[in-house]
Scaffold this active site. Structure first.
Site, PDB file in Angstrom:
ATOM      1  N   ILE A 275      41.493  32.229  44.599  1.00 29.62           N
ATOM      2  CA  ILE A 275      40.590  31.915  45.711  1.00 29.62           C
ATOM      3  C   ILE A 275      40.405  33.159  46.570  1.00 29.62           C
ATOM      4  O   ILE A 275      41.327  33.599  47.254  1.00 29.62           O
ATOM      5  CB  ILE A 275      41.151  30.765  46.561  1.00 29.62           C
ATOM      6  CG1 ILE A 275      41.413  29.526  45.690  1.00 29.62           C
ATOM      7  CG2 ILE A 275      40.194  30.422  47.698  1.00 29.62           C
ATOM      8  CD1 ILE A 275      42.186  28.434  46.401  1.00 29.62           C
TER       9      ILE A 275
ATOM     10  N   THR B 215      34.899  35.645  48.741  1.00 30.87           N
ATOM     11  CA  THR B 215      33.533  35.533  48.234  1.00 30.87           C
ATOM     12  C   THR B 215      33.429  34.572  47.065  1.00 30.87           C
ATOM     13  O   THR B 215      32.476  33.796  46.974  1.00 30.87           O
ATOM     14  CB  THR B 215      33.004  36.917  47.817  1.00 30.87           C
ATOM     15  OG1 THR B 215      33.091  37.817  48.927  1.00 30.87           O
ATOM     16  CG2 THR B 215      31.562  36.834  47.348  1.00 30.87           C
ATOM     17  N   ASN B 216      34.406  34.623  46.160  1.00 29.37           N
ATOM     18  CA  ASN B 216      34.373  33.798  44.952  1.00 29.37           C
ATOM     19  C   ASN B 216      35.686  33.080  44.727  1.00 29.37           C
ATOM     20  O   ASN B 216      36.752  33.550  45.137  1.00 29.37           O
ATOM     21  CB  ASN B 216      34.073  34.650  43.712  1.00 29.37           C
ATOM     22  CG  ASN B 216      32.683  35.253  43.726  1.00 29.37           C
ATOM     23  OD1 ASN B 216      32.529  36.464  43.713  1.00 29.37           O
ATOM     24  ND2 ASN B 216      31.663  34.419  43.750  1.00 29.37           N
ATOM     25  N   VAL B 217      35.591  31.939  44.055  1.00 24.52           N
ATOM     26  CA  VAL B 217      36.749  31.236  43.504  1.00 24.52           C
ATOM     27  C   VAL B 217      36.635  31.349  41.992  1.00 24.52           C
ATOM     28  O   VAL B 217      35.645  30.922  41.407  1.00 24.52           O
ATOM     29  CB  VAL B 217      36.774  29.749  43.926  1.00 24.52           C
ATOM     30  CG1 VAL B 217      37.931  29.018  43.230  1.00 24.52           C
ATOM     31  CG2 VAL B 217      36.896  29.618  45.435  1.00 24.52           C
ATOM     32  N   VAL B 218      37.644  31.962  41.366  1.00 19.89           N
ATOM     33  CA  VAL B 218      37.635  32.129  39.914  1.00 19.89           C
ATOM     34  C   VAL B 218      38.676  31.187  39.322  1.00 19.89           C
ATOM     35  O   VAL B 218      39.844  31.204  39.726  1.00 19.89           O
ATOM     36  CB  VAL B 218      37.933  33.585  39.505  1.00 19.89           C
ATOM     37  CG1 VAL B 218      37.824  33.741  37.988  1.00 19.89           C
ATOM     38  CG2 VAL B 218      36.965  34.541  40.195  1.00 19.89           C
TER      39      VAL B 218
ATOM     40  N   ASP C 211      46.823  37.682  45.426  1.00 18.14           N
ATOM     41  CA  ASP C 211      46.064  38.311  44.346  1.00 18.14           C
ATOM     42  C   ASP C 211      46.624  39.682  44.000  1.00 18.14           C
ATOM     43  O   ASP C 211      46.639  40.086  42.827  1.00 18.14           O
ATOM     44  CB  ASP C 211      44.582  38.410  44.714  1.00 18.14           C
ATOM     45  CG  ASP C 211      44.345  39.076  46.061  1.00 18.14           C
ATOM     46  OD1 ASP C 211      45.282  39.152  46.885  1.00 18.14           O
ATOM     47  OD2 ASP C 211      43.199  39.520  46.297  1.00 18.14           O
ATOM     48  N   ARG C 212      47.131  40.389  44.996  1.00 13.13           N
ATOM     49  CA  ARG C 212      47.708  41.719  44.760  1.00 13.13           C
ATOM     50  C   ARG C 212      49.020  41.608  43.978  1.00 13.13           C
ATOM     51  O   ARG C 212      49.297  42.437  43.103  1.00 13.13           O
ATOM     52  CB  ARG C 212      47.913  42.438  46.095  1.00 13.13           C
ATOM     53  CG  ARG C 212      46.628  42.549  46.908  1.00 13.13           C
ATOM     54  CD  ARG C 212      46.836  43.213  48.251  1.00 13.13           C
ATOM     55  NE  ARG C 212      47.011  44.659  48.097  1.00 13.13           N
ATOM     56  CZ  ARG C 212      47.218  45.478  49.118  1.00 13.13           C
ATOM     57  NH1 ARG C 212      47.304  44.999  50.354  1.00 13.13           N
ATOM     58  NH2 ARG C 212      47.362  46.774  48.910  1.00 13.13           N
TER      59      ARG C 212
ATOM     60  N   THR D 284      35.638  41.461  48.066  1.00 14.04           N
ATOM     61  CA  THR D 284      35.129  41.509  49.433  1.00 14.04           C
ATOM     62  C   THR D 284      35.677  42.741  50.137  1.00 14.04           C
ATOM     63  O   THR D 284      34.962  43.449  50.840  1.00 14.04           O
ATOM     64  CB  THR D 284      35.527  40.235  50.193  1.00 14.04           C
ATOM     65  OG1 THR D 284      35.109  39.096  49.435  1.00 14.04           O
ATOM     66  CG2 THR D 284      34.888  40.199  51.567  1.00 14.04           C
TER      67      THR D 284
END
Length: 259
Positions: free
Chosen positions: A7, A10-13, A109-110, A132
Site C-alpha cells: 500500500i 499513489t498505488n496499491v499493488v 516497503d523499504r 511518490t
C-alpha cells in the site's frame, strides 16, 4: 496461496503467490475512502478474471505507508478470509538487522525491498524505489540495513514546479533528445527527467563511496522504467521487488513462530 499487498501513497499493488511463484499482480489507485467491502469486490473480480479464487488464499502479508488503509485491509483479511495478516514493520525481526537510530520509523516497503535484494543479489546492495517519493536503501557487507535517503518523487517534483510557475505547463515525462532544450517542452523534460537521473547517479556514487564497496544498485517502483535506462549505475530493474520481499518476510516470520 499467499496474498501480498503493498500500500503506497499513489498505488496499491496486490500479488498472489503460489509457493515462490508470483502468479498474478494488479496495480490499483490508492483510494483512501474505499471500504473493505469495496476492496473485496474489486479483488474478487480481478482474481476471477485471472483464473483464481480468493478462497485459495491462506495468508496475507501487508506493507503499508497509509495507516488508514492498513486498517482497511486488516479488516478485509479478518472478515472475508478469516486470517490475521502479517503487517510488516521495521521493529520486527525478519532476519535482516536494522541498524538505524529508530528502526520502527523505517517504511515497511523499504524493509521488504532490502530483504528481497539481499536474497537475490547478496550484500552489499543498494535499492532505489521510484514512487511518490524516491527512496535509496542501503544494505552493508554484513547484510544489515543501515539507512539511505529519501527524495521527492519525480512526478510530485514536476507537479510542484508547474503549479507554482505561472508560465510553465505540464508536458509528458520522457527523456528529451538532448540536454539543451530547444523549446519549453524539451527544457522541462531535460531539467526534470535528465536532471532527476543525475540526482540518482550522484547519490548512488556517494553511497558507494561511503560504503567502500561497488555495491550493485537495483531499481524498482512504478517509475523505475522512466529513469533506470538513463542511469548506467543500475545493475537491474526489478518491478516486483517489494512483493517478493513481502513473501519472504511472511515466510521468515512463520518459520520463526514454528508455523
Amino acid at each position: 496461496m499467499l496474498m501480498v499487498i503493498d500500500i503506497g501513497n499513489t498505488n496499491v499493488v496486490v500479488g498472489l503467490f503460489a509457493g515462490h511463484e508470483l502468479r498474478a499482480r494488479w496495480r490499483l489507485a490508492t483510494a483512501r475512502d474505499r471500504m473493505p467491502d469495496e476492496w473485496w469486490v474489486q479483488l474478487n473480480v480481478l482474481s476471477q478474471s485471472a483464473g483464481f479464487s480468493l478462497g485459495e488464499v491462506v495468508g496475507i502479508a501487508i506493507s503499508s505507508v497509509v495507516p488508514s488503509l492498513t486498517a482497511t485491509f486488516q479488516e478485509l483479511a479478518q472478515r472475508y478470509l478469516l486470517v490475521e495478516p502479517l503487517i510488516v514493520n521495521g521493529a520486527q525481526d525478519y532476519g535482516l538487522p536494522v541498524r538505524v537510530e529508530h528502526p520502527a520509523e523505517v517504511g515497511a516497503d523499504r524493509i521488504c525491498n532490502a530483504i528481497a535484494a539481499v536474497e537475490r543479489y547478496g550484500a552489499p546492495v543498494i535499492v532505489v524505489d521510484f514512487g511518490t517519493g524516491t527512496t535509496f536503501d542501503v544494505i552493508d557487507a554484513d547484510g544489515a540495513y543501515i539507512g539511505g535517503a529519501i527524495a521527492p518523487g519525480i512526478t510530485i517534483a514536476f507537479e510542484a514546479l508547474t503549479q507554482r510557475a505561472a508560465r510553465l505547463y505540464t508536458v509528458a515525462l520522457q527523456a528529451p533528445p538532448r540536454a539543451i532544450g530547444r523549446n519549453t517542452r524539451e527544457s522541462l523534460q531535460s531539467g526534470t527527467v535528465l536532471g532527476y537521473a543525475e540526482l540518482v547517479r550522484g547519490l548512488i556514487r556517494r553511497i558507494r563511496s561511503e560504503l567502500g564497496h561497488e555495491a550493485p544498485a537495483i531499481a524498482t517502483g512504478g517509475l523505475a522504467t522512466l529513469i533506470a535506462p538513463l542511469v548506467p549505475e543500475f545493475s537491474a530493474v526489478e518491478a516486483d521487488l517489494t512483493l517478493y520481499g513481502l513473501r519472504s518476510a511472511y515466510e521468515r516470520m512463520h518459520r520463526s513462530l514454528g508455523a
